[in-house]
Design a protein around this motif. Sequence first.
Motif, PDB file in Angstrom:
ATOM      1  N   TRP A 137       0.808  -1.222   0.000  1.00 44.31           N
ATOM      2  CA  TRP A 137       0.000   0.000   0.000  1.00 44.31           C
ATOM      3  C   TRP A 137       0.840   1.270   0.000  1.00 44.31           C
ATOM      4  N   ARG A 138       2.122   1.186   0.315  1.00 41.94           N
ATOM      5  CA  ARG A 138       2.973   2.381   0.325  1.00 41.94           C
ATOM      6  C   ARG A 138       3.227   2.931  -1.075  1.00 41.94           C
ATOM      7  N   ARG A 139       2.916   2.146  -2.100  1.00 42.31           N
ATOM      8  CA  ARG A 139       3.229   2.576  -3.474  1.00 42.31           C
ATOM      9  C   ARG A 139       2.397   3.766  -3.918  1.00 42.31           C
ATOM     10  N   ASP A 140       1.186   3.920  -3.389  1.00 40.95           N
ATOM     11  CA  ASP A 140       0.301   4.976  -3.875  1.00 40.95           C
ATOM     12  C   ASP A 140      -0.665   5.376  -2.766  1.00 40.95           C
ATOM     13  N   TYR A 141      -0.298   6.381  -1.984  1.00 42.93           N
ATOM     14  CA  TYR A 141      -1.151   6.816  -0.880  1.00 42.93           C
ATOM     15  C   TYR A 141      -2.471   7.403  -1.390  1.00 42.93           C
ATOM     16  N   GLY A 142      -2.473   7.881  -2.627  1.00 42.75           N
ATOM     17  CA  GLY A 142      -3.704   8.428  -3.179  1.00 42.75           C
ATOM     18  C   GLY A 142      -4.751   7.372  -3.484  1.00 42.75           C
ATOM     19  N   ALA A 143      -4.351   6.098  -3.518  1.00 46.39           N
ATOM     20  CA  ALA A 143      -5.281   5.013  -3.826  1.00 46.39           C
ATOM     21  C   ALA A 143      -5.860   4.370  -2.569  1.00 46.39           C
ATOM     22  N   LEU A 144      -5.572   4.931  -1.398  1.00 44.11           N
ATOM     23  CA  LEU A 144      -5.959   4.303  -0.148  1.00 44.11           C
ATOM     24  C   LEU A 144      -7.203   4.934   0.454  1.00 44.11           C
ATOM     25  N   THR A 145      -7.984   4.115   1.127  1.00 41.24           N
ATOM     26  CA  THR A 145      -9.069   4.613   1.973  1.00 41.24           C
ATOM     27  C   THR A 145      -8.864   4.054   3.372  1.00 41.24           C
ATOM     28  N   TYR A 146      -9.313   4.809   4.371  1.00 37.15           N
ATOM     29  CA  TYR A 146      -9.009   4.480   5.752  1.00 37.15           C
ATOM     30  C   TYR A 146     -10.289   4.379   6.578  1.00 37.15           C
ATOM     31  N   SER A 147     -10.264   3.496   7.563  1.00 40.02           N
ATOM     32  CA  SER A 147     -11.367   3.421   8.521  1.00 40.02           C
ATOM     33  C   SER A 147     -10.810   2.930   9.856  1.00 40.02           C
ATOM     34  N   VAL A 148     -11.309   3.507  10.932  1.00 34.85           N
ATOM     35  CA  VAL A 148     -10.892   3.113  12.276  1.00 34.85           C
ATOM     36  C   VAL A 148     -11.627   1.830  12.662  1.00 34.85           C
ATOM     37  N   ILE A 149     -10.899   0.859  13.199  1.00 37.44           N
ATOM     38  CA  ILE A 149     -11.503  -0.414  13.564  1.00 37.44           C
ATOM     39  C   ILE A 149     -11.098  -0.786  14.990  1.00 37.44           C
ATOM     40  N   ASP A 150     -11.835  -1.718  15.573  1.00 36.51           N
ATOM     41  CA  ASP A 150     -11.486  -2.310  16.859  1.00 36.51           C
ATOM     42  C   ASP A 150     -10.824  -3.656  16.612  1.00 36.51           C
ATOM     43  N   LEU A 151      -9.837  -3.970  17.420  1.00 38.87           N
ATOM     44  CA  LEU A 151      -9.155  -5.250  17.323  1.00 38.87           C
ATOM     45  C   LEU A 151      -9.719  -6.227  18.356  1.00 38.87           C
ATOM     46  N   PRO A 152      -9.653  -7.518  18.080  1.00 41.02           N
ATOM     47  CA  PRO A 152     -10.034  -8.493  19.100  1.00 41.02           C
ATOM     48  C   PRO A 152      -9.178  -8.300  20.353  1.00 41.02           C
ATOM     49  N   PRO A 153      -9.769  -8.417  21.541  1.00 42.44           N
ATOM     50  CA  PRO A 153      -9.005  -8.198  22.781  1.00 42.44           C
ATOM     51  C   PRO A 153      -7.752  -9.064  22.881  1.00 42.44           C
ATOM     52  N   GLN A 154      -7.813 -10.297  22.407  1.00 42.07           N
ATOM     53  CA  GLN A 154      -6.659 -11.172  22.497  1.00 42.07           C
ATOM     54  C   GLN A 154      -5.520 -10.678  21.603  1.00 42.07           C
ATOM     55  N   LEU A 155      -5.868 -10.112  20.458  1.00 42.84           N
ATOM     56  CA  LEU A 155      -4.850  -9.561  19.570  1.00 42.84           C
ATOM     57  C   LEU A 155      -4.221  -8.325  20.205  1.00 42.84           C
ATOM     58  N   GLU A 156      -5.025  -7.455  20.789  1.00 44.69           N
ATOM     59  CA  GLU A 156      -4.481  -6.287  21.478  1.00 44.69           C
ATOM     60  C   GLU A 156      -3.504  -6.719  22.570  1.00 44.69           C
ATOM     61  N   LYS A 157      -3.892  -7.714  23.333  1.00 42.41           N
ATOM     62  CA  LYS A 157      -3.044  -8.208  24.416  1.00 42.41           C
ATOM     63  C   LYS A 157      -1.716  -8.719  23.869  1.00 42.41           C
ATOM     64  N   ALA A 158      -1.758  -9.433  22.761  1.00 43.61           N
ATOM     65  CA  ALA A 158      -0.537  -9.984  22.178  1.00 43.61           C
ATOM     66  C   ALA A 158       0.384  -8.875  21.657  1.00 43.61           C
ATOM     67  N   LEU A 159      -0.181  -7.830  21.047  1.00 36.85           N
ATOM     68  CA  LEU A 159       0.641  -6.735  20.535  1.00 36.85           C
ATOM     69  C   LEU A 159       1.306  -5.966  21.674  1.00 36.85           C
ATOM     70  N   LEU A 160       0.575  -5.744  22.761  1.00 35.84           N
ATOM     71  CA  LEU A 160       1.176  -5.077  23.912  1.00 35.84           C
ATOM     72  C   LEU A 160       2.272  -5.950  24.529  1.00 35.84           C
ATOM     73  N   ALA A 161       2.035  -7.255  24.565  1.00 28.64           N
ATOM     74  CA  ALA A 161       3.060  -8.169  25.083  1.00 28.64           C
ATOM     75  C   ALA A 161       4.295  -8.155  24.199  1.00 28.64           C
ATOM     76  N   TYR A 162       4.095  -8.000  22.899  1.00 26.91           N
ATOM     77  CA  TYR A 162       5.208  -7.939  21.953  1.00 26.91           C
ATOM     78  C   TYR A 162       6.104  -6.736  22.279  1.00 26.91           C
ATOM     79  N   LEU A 163       5.492  -5.553  22.460  1.00 28.69           N
ATOM     80  CA  LEU A 163       6.279  -4.365  22.786  1.00 28.69           C
ATOM     81  C   LEU A 163       6.966  -4.525  24.136  1.00 28.69           C
ATOM     82  N   GLU A 164       6.259  -5.092  25.105  1.00 31.09           N
ATOM     83  CA  GLU A 164       6.858  -5.296  26.423  1.00 31.09           C
ATOM     84  C   GLU A 164       8.066  -6.228  26.331  1.00 31.09           C
ATOM     85  N   HIS A 165       7.979  -7.234  25.483  1.00 30.04           N
ATOM     86  CA  HIS A 165       9.092  -8.176  25.308  1.00 30.04           C
ATOM     87  C   HIS A 165      10.365  -7.454  24.892  1.00 30.04           C
ATOM     88  N   PHE A 166      10.227  -6.461  24.019  1.00 28.26           N
ATOM     89  CA  PHE A 166      11.390  -5.728  23.528  1.00 28.26           C
ATOM     90  C   PHE A 166      11.678  -4.462  24.333  1.00 28.26           C
TER      91      PHE A 166
END
Length: 318
Positions: A237-266
């Motif tokens: 998607w970085r090839r053409d920012y003019g071709a993109l559309t955006y929408s705010v979404i919610d993530l599954p709670p388990q996925l959020e937990k895993a991403l926060l754990a990922y940052l904490e790991h590092f």
Amino acid sequence: MTGTGPVAVATEADDRTADMVITELNRRDVPVIRFNPADIGHSLTVSAQFGTCPAIPAGQVRTPSRTAELAGIRSLYWRRPTWPAFEHLAPQDARFAAAHARHGLGGVLYALPHCLFVNHPLRNRGAEHKPLQLATAQRLGLTVPPTLVSNDLTDIRAFIHAHGEVIHKTLRWTPYQQGDTGLTSWTEPVTADTVDESVAVVPHLFQARVDKIADVRVVVAGTRLFAVRIDSDLLDWRRDYGALTYSVIDLPPQLEKALLAYLEHFGLASGSFDLALDRTGGFHWLELNPNGQWGWLEDETGLPLTVAFADLLMRGRS
């Protein structure tokens, strides 16, 4: 607990994202000292003492308009700094000077006490290696596409035959010039016929293509997650920012937990994750940019990213 000392922002001169955060901090009357390591010897000085004072280190960092006590810096926003190349010096002198800039100025900054790093440069570097990222994501239960890192032509062709649609990615973005033109490496499809013996020179990253319907960029500031769905027909998607559309979404709670754990790991206070969303609603982990861009996402979606980063930096290390 919110500190009272200045927030330090290390970045290049042209950095709109840093400008947004600094403007918000100024609005809150939070003192800020902004500098770029490349300015050492011109408009940036540092002086630090060890072993003779209670504070570690004791001293100051100074620009033409600001002075900050090292021991009082509450947070350091390591945004887009550049290091001096000393091109006016002879090659051996330039190498010597560049090493001393990194180990002198850098070493002092890395040793700041009672400081929240967003992010600590050494932790950024530790989290940048894609093979390590892939292994960590898999251990934390995130869905990782089948991936091969190799410089063995036989193994590469076997991987492509086994997975059918395969893409090639760079292991690290590297500035590249062809004459006066800057080049960028994109994520590209690859077949067994298009790879040859030249792959033996260095390892390459090959990955089974996800049958995605959209990309997702997740920006994390502290414990706050902001997820944006990016729709396009593009593989990268970085090839053409003019071709993109955006929408705010919610993530599954388990996925959020895993991403926060990922940052904490590092040991990271922030990061930008790239995910792929497939046709069944599954999320596939692609990569982490420990210091990813996010300013344009606030423009496109209205998400309060600037406020979130200002809150984080203003709070400092609790």
